[in-house]
Design an enzyme around this catalytic site. Sequence first.
Site, mmCIF file in Angstrom:
data_model
loop_
_atom_site.group_PDB
_atom_site.id
_atom_site.type_symbol
_atom_site.label_atom_id
_atom_site.label_comp_id
_atom_site.label_asym_id
_atom_site.label_seq_id
_atom_site.Cartn_x
_atom_site.Cartn_y
_atom_site.Cartn_z
ATOM 1 C CB ILE A 173 -0.970 -0.019 1.223
ATOM 2 C CG1 ILE A 173 -1.924 1.180 1.212
ATOM 3 C CG2 ILE A 173 -0.221 -0.137 2.534
ATOM 4 C CD1 ILE A 173 -3.054 1.093 2.241
ATOM 5 C CB CYS A 174 0.986 4.163 0.841
ATOM 6 S SG CYS A 174 1.318 5.923 0.967
ATOM 7 C CG ASP A 175 6.393 6.026 -1.296
ATOM 8 O OD1 ASP A 175 5.949 6.207 -2.448
ATOM 9 O OD2 ASP A 175 7.437 6.562 -0.888
#
Length: 195
Positions: free
Chosen positions: A104-106
Amino acid sequence: MKKQVWIVLTDGFADWEASYISPELNKPEAGYQVRTIALDKAVKTSMGGFDVLPHHTWAEACEKGNDPAMVILPGGTSWLAEVNVPIRELVRHCFQRGIPVAAICDATTFLAKHGFLENHKHTGNTLGYLKQGAPEYRGERLYVEAQSVCDGNLITANGSAAVEFARDILKKLGVLEGEALEQWFHIAKHGFLSA
């Protein structure tokens, strides 16, 4: 014996991005046990200021001889730092052995940088963000504008989708399904169930 799900911690990890899924996986009836792993045994400080001592290094976890049921990569502020490059070997190990990976995300940018998004439908913070953070990225034809995307053994989500991310993990691991999964999602996302 419960199957383990490994959550990979890095310095500056986004503590909320695994907070919806961890308690659900640790429930006695789920059949899973969450273990935190990192490249070393040093305390990792989250974006929210929580100091967490990892249960194991990846090397220690592998020495025990059991692959996890899944590896979860929460986002955070240091995924593109050189110190975290060796995590790609853990991801490669998972891909080679058919172990699901959820990022998730970065952490999705990390996957993009190391070529793991080129054969699966996926999402991230935005397509532009993936390209900027990972100039090597060549998976744009498979990029999906969605909160969370599950394709085979890969789950990806953008940074605003912790609940959707958790829902897709619960489904992939068979912890919840059908109406029970939808009810869980509705309560986690909206705080109530419609009459």
